[in-house]
Design an enzyme around this catalytic site. Structure first.
Site, PDB file in Angstrom:
ATOM      1  N   ASP A  13      -7.949  -3.297  -7.251  1.00 58.89           N
ATOM      2  CA  ASP A  13      -7.507  -2.994  -5.885  1.00 58.89           C
ATOM      3  C   ASP A  13      -8.594  -2.217  -5.130  1.00 58.89           C
ATOM      4  OD1 ASP A  13      -4.638  -2.452  -4.252  1.00 58.89           O
ATOM      5  OD2 ASP A  13      -6.258  -1.032  -3.881  1.00 58.89           O
TER       6      ASP A  13
ATOM      7  N   SER B 189       0.837  -1.208   0.000  1.00 63.13           N
ATOM      8  CA  SER B 189       0.000   0.000   0.000  1.00 63.13           C
ATOM      9  C   SER B 189       0.873   1.260   0.000  1.00 63.13           C
ATOM     10  CB  SER B 189      -0.957  -0.038   1.194  1.00 63.13           C
ATOM     11  OG  SER B 189      -1.955   0.922   1.057  1.00 63.13           O
TER      12      SER B 189
ATOM     13  N   HIS C  34      -6.608  -5.915  -1.299  1.00 59.62           N
ATOM     14  CA  HIS C  34      -5.598  -4.872  -1.150  1.00 59.62           C
ATOM     15  C   HIS C  34      -4.501  -5.429  -0.258  1.00 59.62           C
ATOM     16  CE1 HIS C  34      -3.971  -0.813  -1.029  1.00 59.62           C
ATOM     17  NE2 HIS C  34      -3.987  -0.817   0.283  1.00 59.62           N
TER      18      HIS C  34
END
Ligand SMILES: *[C@@H]1O[C@H](CO)[C@@H](O)[C@H](O)[C@H]1NC(C)=O
Ligand SMILES: *[C@@H]1O[C@H](CO)[C@@H](O)[C@H](O)[C@H]1NC(C)=O
Ligand SMILES: *[C@@H]1O[C@H](CO)[C@@H](O)[C@H](O)[C@H]1NC(C)=O
Ligand SMILES: *[C@@H]1O[C@H](CO)[C@@H](O)[C@H](O)[C@H]1NC(C)=O
Ligand SMILES: *[C@@H]1O[C@H](CO)[C@@H](O)[C@H](O)[C@H]1NC(C)=O
Ligand SMILES: *[C@@H]1O[C@H](CO)[C@@H](O)[C@H](O)[C@H]1NC(C)=O
Ligand SMILES: *[C@@H]1O[C@H](CO)[C@@H](O)[C@H](O)[C@H]1NC(C)=O
Ligand SMILES: *[C@@H]1O[C@H](CO)[C@@H](O)[C@H](O)[C@H]1NC(C)=O
Ligand SMILES: *[C@@H]1O[C@H](CO)[C@@H](O)[C@H](O)[C@H]1NC(C)=O
Ligand SMILES: *[C@@H]1O[C@H](CO)[C@@H](O)[C@H](O)[C@H]1NC(C)=O
Ligand SMILES: *[C@@H]1O[C@H](CO)[C@@H](O)[C@H](O)[C@H]1NC(C)=O
Ligand SMILES: *[C@@H]1O[C@H](CO)[C@@H](O)[C@H](O)[C@H]1NC(C)=O
Length: 397
Positions: A276, A179, A344
């Site tokens: 995502d 991330s 994610h």
């Protein structure tokens, strides 16, 4: 907004997916303690609130004793004084509020049956407390409130701390992150290489860090403006790839991986879902773009999306693949794994990294594909078919 959404995702996961949490395998849970970087103060490398930065190190052994994996923690960003002040009082802006022990699983696991290629490496989780993917260098002080935007210095302080602990004579090394940490991997990959021995094998892996420069469904550049504010507030621009910023008309765009990528010289692996969930919720359909909240059900549960929503999501996937076309075609040293799961971050959780029932493309798990790429065992560029064809996904609902 960003921290909260991560919390919500985790919460949703926890509620709807209790087996995932339980199957971490209590008896195999590896907990690793925190090391505060005492020397960071000499470099002015502080978390948002002025606390010392930190990492968690688990030593390698056997054939992996001279190999190092550094993993940036993720957790969104802050782009204005208010959100950064809030963050400075949380576990994403201060080591004071962080848990002092971290679970090492997935790519950080020390067990070969969970992490076949990196289990015996020295593995480091770098804690995230600056709010700008380890790339800012500025300070805010107005007489009452103080905020340190020192991500770039934190990166430097942590590297300098690890070099004498063995990183400085690494034989193999990999920088990774998920991330906002996956974005940091793009930003710091070549800098990482510059600290390591010239004859070491150095590569970088970004997980869920390929944030796309995409307009939202109201045709606004929501993410671009968010990053603009962040770059200005935190003094990021001087730390972006200079080859990129000197070429692009809008140098700030070099914060987006798709523009910086052609200038990265170190071998790179991009792991990302084409749908995502973070990008779906914050880039493609941020709350501001959907005031009447037509997307609420679809955001929480992909089977509730209607045909026109699915079309828009397919368009997003097409744009991501287009942004990766050169990367896919040009280089043999690079790797990629773009699957079609509503998710994610897939390298830190055991269930998505390497387990019975993990996501697969052409029957290969993420761990196998990353390992094949790192050790040059096979060409590793996998692109999944479009949703809903993949039955191995762990969708977040
Ligand atoms: C962390 O753990 C290592 C190994 O178990 C130990 O040597 C070290 O002293 C610990 N550090 C702290 C700060 O507890
Ligand atoms: C690795 O995990 C397997 C399966 O749970 C277990 O049997 C084994 O003891 C573990 N090995 C180590 C070194 O922890
Ligand atoms: C400093 O900034 C904070 C946060 O924006 C604000 O609450 C405070 O009133 C400001 N203080 C002064 C003296 O401007
Ligand atoms: C901290 O900095 C001092 C002075 O620069 C240096 O002598 C020392 O080795 C450093 N310690 C660590 C753990 O890097
Ligand atoms: C790199 O060179 C150094 C010094 O010559 C040597 O000790 C080390 O083993 C070499 N590393 C690799 C990965 O070949
Ligand atoms: C790497 O980053 C450090 C810290 O910001 C900087 O001092 C150094 O010049 C960079 N090295 C290269 C080769 O860019
Ligand atoms: C988004 O764009 C519309 C016009 O397309 C504009 O009216 C609106 O203010 C924008 N919203 C945001 C949050 O930027
Ligand atoms: C990839 O190839 C395209 C055209 O084939 C070229 O324009 C581009 O510069 C290349 N990119 C890299 C990173 O080499
Ligand atoms: C970046 O710029 C330097 C200096 O101009 C050049 O030597 C290097 O090849 C460039 N790297 C890339 C990937 O374009
Ligand atoms: C997801 O949406 C579908 C279709 O609306 C529905 O049948 C299903 O029960 C929903 N699942 C959850 C977990 O809410
Ligand atoms: C997929 O891989 C597993 C081992 O990872 C193997 O047992 C299985 O036969 C493979 N399936 C197919 C269809 O190739
Ligand atoms: C390399 O990948 C191809 C395609 O996925 C596969 O057919 C082949 O068996 C792999 N080779 C090795 C040595 O793993």
């Amino acid at each position: 907004m960003n921290v909260n959404s991560i919390v919500v995702l985790k919460l949703v996961l926890f509620i709807y997916w209790p087996w995932l949490v339980n199957s971490e395998g209590e008896q195999n849970r590896l907990l690793v303690n925190m090391t505060l970087v005492q020397n960071a103060s000499a470099l002015g490398a502080y978390c948002l609130d002025g606390s010392l930065p930190a990492y968690h190190l688990h030593r390698g052994f056997g054939a992996g004793a001279d190999n190092w994996l550094l993993q940036f923690e993720g957790g969104g960003w802050c782009n204005d004084i208010k959100s950064c002040l809030d963050r400075s009082k949380s576990n994403h802006g201060s080591t004071r509020y962080m848990n002092k022990w971290e679970v090492f699983s997935g790519i950080l696991s020390n067990n070969a049956s969970f992490n076949p290629d990196f289990y015996n490496w020295n593995r480091v989780k770098i804690r995230y407390c600056d709010g700008a993917s380890f790339s800012g260098d500025a300070k805010f002080y107005n007489g009452t409130s103080m905020l340190y935007f020192r991500g770039q210095r934190i990166w430097q302080a942590i590297i300098l701390d690890l070099l004498p602990k063995g990183l400085g004579h690494a034989k193999k090394a990999m920088l990774s992150g998920c991330s906002a940490g996956g974005l940091a991997t793009f930003l710091h990959c070549d800098n990482f290489t510059s600290f390591l021995p010239k004859n070491a094998s150095v590569k970088c892996l970004s997980d869920a860090g390929f944030f796309l420069d995409e307009r939202d469904i109201a045709l606004n550049h929501t993410m671009r403006s968010f990053y603009e504010d962040l770059i200005t507030l935190q003094g990021v621009e001087p730390n972006l790839n200079q080859n990129c910023t000197s070429t692009l008309y809008y140098p700030h765009l070099c914060f987006f991986p798709q523009y910086a990528l052609p200038y990265i010289e170190t071998p790179f692996f991009i792991l990302n879902s084409a749908y995502d969930v973070y990008q779906f919720h914050h880039i493609l359909v941020p709350p501001s773009s959907d005031p009447r909240r037509h997307w609420d059900h679809c955001k929480l549960n992909v089977t509730a999306c209607d045909a026109s929503q699915l079309n828009i999501l397919q368009g997003f996937r097409n744009d991501m693949l287009a942004a990766l076309r050169d990367f896919y075609q040009n280089s043999t040293r690079d790797g990629m794994y773009i699957n079609s799961c509503f998710t994610h971050c897939q390298s830190e959780t055991q269930e998505t990294w390497f387990a019975v029932g993990s996501p697969r493309i052409h029957n290969k798990t993420i761990a196998e594909t990353v390992g094949d790429w790192y050790f040059s065992r096979n060409i590793s560029k996998e692109i999944d078919c479009a949703y809903p064809c993949d039955t191995t996904c762990h969708h977040m609902i």
